[in-house]
Design an enzyme around this catalytic site. Structure first.
Site, short mmCIF file in Angstrom:
data_model
loop_
_atom_site.label_atom_id
_atom_site.label_comp_id
_atom_site.label_asym_id
_atom_site.label_seq_id
_atom_site.Cartn_x
_atom_site.Cartn_y
_atom_site.Cartn_z
N MET A 1 39.28 26.47 45.51
CA MET A 1 39.39 27.30 44.31
C MET A 1 40.05 26.51 43.20
SD MET A 1 40.51 30.99 45.94
CE MET A 1 41.73 30.31 47.08
N ALA A 2 39.37 26.41 42.08
CA ALA A 2 39.87 25.62 40.95
C ALA A 2 41.22 26.15 40.49
CB ALA A 2 38.87 25.65 39.80
N GLY B 1 38.47 33.07 50.10
CA GLY B 1 38.99 32.50 48.87
C GLY B 1 40.01 33.41 48.22
N ARG B 2 39.53 34.33 47.39
CA ARG B 2 40.43 35.19 46.62
C ARG B 2 41.35 36.03 47.49
NH1 ARG B 2 36.32 38.31 43.01
NH2 ARG B 2 35.02 37.95 44.85
N ASN C 1 30.61 33.31 53.15
CA ASN C 1 31.65 33.42 52.12
C ASN C 1 31.31 34.57 51.17
OD1 ASN C 1 32.37 31.70 49.11
ND2 ASN C 1 33.93 32.56 50.42
N GLY C 2 32.36 35.21 50.67
CA GLY C 2 32.17 36.25 49.67
C GLY C 2 32.70 37.61 50.10
N CYS D 1 29.70 26.91 42.08
CA CYS D 1 30.57 27.40 41.00
C CYS D 1 29.73 28.03 39.89
CB CYS D 1 31.40 26.25 40.44
SG CYS D 1 32.49 26.78 39.09
#
Length: 340
Positions: free
Chosen positions: A34-35, A241-242, A217-218, A117
């Site tokens: 994650m950026a 991720g989040r 993912n997601g 992305c």
């Protein structure tokens, strides 16, 4: 591939190791790149709480910025607690190959290629998910990168550019042909950005067409959802991720749920203090005080958002411009406040 699910119940499989190329990943719980988030201090926490693999944030395929502190901080580190996995992003096949080679020379043990992305600033340079529109270019990039390094290369994609052009099966097949060792699929198109809900039918379909590992993912935001997505897609692993923002111990929670069939109890104030304070101190050291203060603010926002009446604290915390004062403020916060 051996069908572990036929031998053991699904609840145990996420704890099993699996291979990406010649690397053995200790379990099937992966922290997403994650950026602006997946720096060394954050990855260290993910590994500490049971992630089998944690990817770095995007490393630009642009030699003009490789000398900068920002680029240097994204490279593999001797302090990494787990496998040194670096994600690269760009659109020129030769530059991507050179970027992979650079990171391999600096200790990377795995290279991930970002073709997922959705950010405009990335897509306007024909990088990230915009590449999904050009399968021939995708193939050339993958071939060049795989041939440039002797470590495993993986690929992260979305299901397609938009709903009318879902081509994740085609891209995954190209990836396998080019020597990519695993494919991660976020269950949205680029057009979706992060709106709506992720769908998993596309991931399930890709799994039926390729033999290399597929990572789902997601919107995997809870232990229950992790089990549901893993069972439905038949993926080899899941990537979060989040959901790990402000909760890097979610990997530990998933493992507990799958082992015991119940949710792990929430962490106490003291347990949270012992996680958050060292994390913020690590950010100060890693970035230096000036930038570390800024990076710390967003993590503290995530860590404290579930606390009763914490809005005022976050507003005050965002105005602190001294590292020690940030730590003192957090000490006082955890001493006085209760979680929702």
């Amino acid at each position: 591939m051996r069908n572990i699910r036929a031998l053991k119940g699904d609840i145990y499989v996420l704890s099993e190791s699996f291979n990406i190329g010649n690397l053995t990943i200790k379990n099937r719980l992966i922290a997403a790149p994650m950026a602006g988030i997946s720096d060394l201090p954050f990855r260290s926490l993910c590994y500490q709480f049971g992630a089998g693999l944690a990817f770095s944030e995007m490393f630009l395929a642009n030699a003009q910025v490789w000398h900068t502190t920002q680029s240097q901080q994204k490279m593999a580190s001797k302090e990494e607690l787990g496998i040194k996995a670096v994600q690269i992003v760009g659109s020129d096949p030769d530059e991507m190959a050179k970027t992979a080679e650079l990171n391999a020379l600096h200790g990377a043990e795995l290279i991930d290629i970002n073709m997922g992305c959705p950010a405009k600033k990335v897509n306007k340079k024909l990088a990230g998910s915009s590449l999904l529109q050009y399968p021939e270019l995708v193939e050339q990039i993958l071939l060049n990168v795989v041939q440039a390094v002797n470590i495993p290369v993986t690929l992260k994609i979305r299901t397609g550019w938009d709903k009318a052009h879902k081509n994740c099966i085609e891209i995954a097949q190209i990836a396998q042909k080019c020597g990519i060792k695993a494919v991660t699929i976020h269950g949205r198109t680029r057009e979706c950005l992060f709106r709506g809900s992720a769908e998993y039918d596309s991931i399930k379909q890709v799994k039926q067409y390729i033999t290399i590992p597929v990572i789902a993912n997601g919107d995997i935001t809870s232990p229950e959802k992790a089990k549901e997505v893993f069972q439905y897609t038949k993926a080899d692993a899941i990537m979060l991720g989040r959901a790990a923002q402000g909760r890097p111990w979610i990997f530990e929670e998933i493992a507990f749920y799958l082992k015991y069939g119940k949710l792990k109890s929430e962490k106490s104030n003291d347990e949270l203090r012992q996680i958050v304070l060292p994390h913020i101190e690590a950010l100060h050291r890693f970035y230096g005080e000036k930038k570390g203060l800024l990076i710390a603010r967003k993590h503290v926002f995530w860590y404290t958002k579930h606390y009763v009446n914490s809005d005022q604290f976050r507003r005050l915390f965002s105005e602190i411009n001294d590292a020690k004062q940030q730590i003192d403020a957090l000490e006082a916060f955890f001493h006085k406040t209760t979680v929702n």
